[in-house]
Scaffold this motif. Structure first.
Motif, PDB file in Angstrom:
ATOM      1  N   CYS A  42      20.929 -20.516  19.984  1.00  0.00           N
ATOM      2  CA  CYS A  42      19.656 -20.820  19.346  1.00  0.00           C
ATOM      3  C   CYS A  42      19.025 -19.518  18.859  1.00  0.00           C
ATOM      4  O   CYS A  42      19.084 -18.508  19.564  1.00  0.00           O
ATOM      5  N   GLU A  43      18.430 -19.543  17.671  1.00  0.00           N
ATOM      6  CA  GLU A  43      17.702 -18.366  17.200  1.00  0.00           C
ATOM      7  C   GLU A  43      16.548 -18.081  18.155  1.00  0.00           C
ATOM      8  O   GLU A  43      15.853 -18.995  18.588  1.00  0.00           O
ATOM      9  N   GLU A  44      16.342 -16.801  18.482  1.00  0.00           N
ATOM     10  CA  GLU A  44      15.322 -16.456  19.467  1.00  0.00           C
ATOM     11  C   GLU A  44      13.934 -16.949  19.065  1.00  0.00           C
ATOM     12  O   GLU A  44      13.152 -17.395  19.909  1.00  0.00           O
ATOM     13  N   GLU A  45      13.631 -16.903  17.748  1.00  0.00           N
ATOM     14  CA  GLU A  45      12.300 -17.352  17.314  1.00  0.00           C
ATOM     15  C   GLU A  45      12.152 -18.869  17.420  1.00  0.00           C
ATOM     16  O   GLU A  45      11.048 -19.401  17.303  1.00  0.00           O
ATOM     17  N   ASN A  46      13.258 -19.569  17.683  1.00  0.00           N
ATOM     18  CA  ASN A  46      13.202 -21.019  17.851  1.00  0.00           C
ATOM     19  C   ASN A  46      13.087 -21.436  19.312  1.00  0.00           C
ATOM     20  O   ASN A  46      13.158 -22.620  19.620  1.00  0.00           O
ATOM     21  N   LEU A  68       2.918 -28.218  14.965  1.00  0.00           N
ATOM     22  CA  LEU A  68       2.538 -28.008  13.564  1.00  0.00           C
ATOM     23  C   LEU A  68       3.127 -26.704  13.031  1.00  0.00           C
ATOM     24  O   LEU A  68       3.533 -26.631  11.863  1.00  0.00           O
ATOM     25  N   GLN A  69       3.203 -25.681  13.887  1.00  0.00           N
ATOM     26  CA  GLN A  69       3.861 -24.430  13.473  1.00  0.00           C
ATOM     27  C   GLN A  69       5.332 -24.683  13.153  1.00  0.00           C
ATOM     28  O   GLN A  69       5.864 -24.171  12.169  1.00  0.00           O
ATOM     29  N   LEU A  70       5.988 -25.483  13.986  1.00  0.00           N
ATOM     30  CA  LEU A  70       7.390 -25.795  13.739  1.00  0.00           C
ATOM     31  C   LEU A  70       7.554 -26.620  12.464  1.00  0.00           C
ATOM     32  O   LEU A  70       8.513 -26.442  11.715  1.00  0.00           O
ATOM     33  N   ILE A  77      15.090 -26.502  10.672  1.00  0.00           N
ATOM     34  CA  ILE A  77      15.269 -27.053  12.027  1.00  0.00           C
ATOM     35  C   ILE A  77      15.777 -28.481  11.914  1.00  0.00           C
ATOM     36  O   ILE A  77      15.203 -29.299  11.197  1.00  0.00           O
ATOM     37  N   ASP A  78      16.861 -28.788  12.620  1.00  0.00           N
ATOM     38  CA  ASP A  78      17.396 -30.148  12.627  1.00  0.00           C
ATOM     39  C   ASP A  78      16.832 -30.995  13.769  1.00  0.00           C
ATOM     40  O   ASP A  78      16.570 -32.183  13.595  1.00  0.00           O
ATOM     41  N   HIS A  79      16.702 -30.372  14.944  1.00  0.00           N
ATOM     42  CA  HIS A  79      16.216 -31.105  16.120  1.00  0.00           C
ATOM     43  C   HIS A  79      15.330 -30.182  16.962  1.00  0.00           C
ATOM     44  O   HIS A  79      15.531 -28.969  16.987  1.00  0.00           O
ATOM     45  N   TRP A  99       0.116 -38.539  16.206  1.00  0.00           N
ATOM     46  CA  TRP A  99      -0.994 -37.791  15.614  1.00  0.00           C
ATOM     47  C   TRP A  99      -0.786 -37.761  14.102  1.00  0.00           C
ATOM     48  O   TRP A  99       0.343 -37.552  13.633  1.00  0.00           O
ATOM     49  N   PRO A 100      -1.850 -38.004  13.294  1.00  0.00           N
ATOM     50  CA  PRO A 100      -1.678 -38.152  11.838  1.00  0.00           C
ATOM     51  C   PRO A 100      -0.907 -37.020  11.151  1.00  0.00           C
ATOM     52  O   PRO A 100      -0.150 -37.282  10.223  1.00  0.00           O
ATOM     53  N   ASP A 101      -1.073 -35.790  11.606  1.00  0.00           N
ATOM     54  CA  ASP A 101      -0.373 -34.679  10.957  1.00  0.00           C
ATOM     55  C   ASP A 101       1.099 -34.583  11.365  1.00  0.00           C
ATOM     56  O   ASP A 101       1.884 -33.921  10.708  1.00  0.00           O
TER      57      ASP A 101
END
Length: 201
Positions: A42-46, A68-70, A77-79, A99-101
């Motif tokens: 996995c990428e570290e930032e993920n 929301l950041q993701l 990102i797939d999953h 949640w609406p967003d």
């Protein structure tokens, strides 16, 4: 066994791009560092750590902003895998996806509950003293559910049960634990076993 299982899933993602959210407030940084430091694929930032309290109690403050950041980079990102604390109630998190967003952007594929076969076989489903320390450390914790109630709630939300450490109990003990859990969840929910995070195919 949760982090070991996620590590194995990430290592065997077959090209799928994963993001992992880790919420282990009682052992700050440990699970995230295990995943980051062990070539999990996995990428570290993920790999995102949320350590400001039990995730189900900090949905508005922690979980939704992180999701929301993701979503801002959802094309890469797939999953998303969410590893909650053992104290978490799944229902508030599942509801948060409405949640609406978030609702138009993401769906919940499955809720997987991890059950420790050794803990169930011995009746020591957790270190109660350690759990109490976690409760005291978490100012945001807004539920006083007993360990047994938490377990029942986590089982009731499961789409799949993964029984870890099945190699550390006898076949008879494993069958007994599996029978007890199956009685609680009904026959529609599947139970699979994992050994050191590996699930036999």
């Amino acid at each position: 066994g949760k982090t070991t299982l996620i590590h194995q899933i990430a290592k065997n993602a077959n090209g799928k791009r994963l993001a992992i959210i880790v919420n282990e407030f009682g052992e700050l940084g440990m699970d995230g560092e295990i995943l980051k430091g062990n070539n999990c694929g996995c990428e570290e930032e993920n790999i995102l750590e949320l350590s400001n309290g039990c995730l189900c109690c900090t949905v508005q403050e922690e979980f939704l902003p992180t999701m929301l950041q993701l979503m801002e980079r959802k094309e890469s990102i797939d999953h998303i895998i969410i590893e909650t604390s053992g104290l978490a109630l799944p229902k508030p998190l599942i509801k948060a996806f409405n949640w609406p967003d978030l609702k138009p952007q993401i769906t919940v594929d499955a809720v997987i509950t991890v059950v420790d076969a050794v803990g169930q076989a011995t009746g020591k489903i957790c270190d109660r003293e350690k759990v109490q320390q976690q409760r005291l450390q978490d100012d945001s914790l807004d539920h006083e559910s007993s360990i047994e109630e938490l377990f029942e709630d986590q089982l009731s939300c499961a789409d799949l049960i993964v029984m870890t450490k099945s190699d550390l109990v006898s076949d008879a003990a494993y069958q007994e634990v599996q029978h007890i859990v199956q009685q609680k969840i009904g026959n529609a929910i599947k139970i699979i076993s994992a050994v050191k995070g590996n699930i036999p195919i």
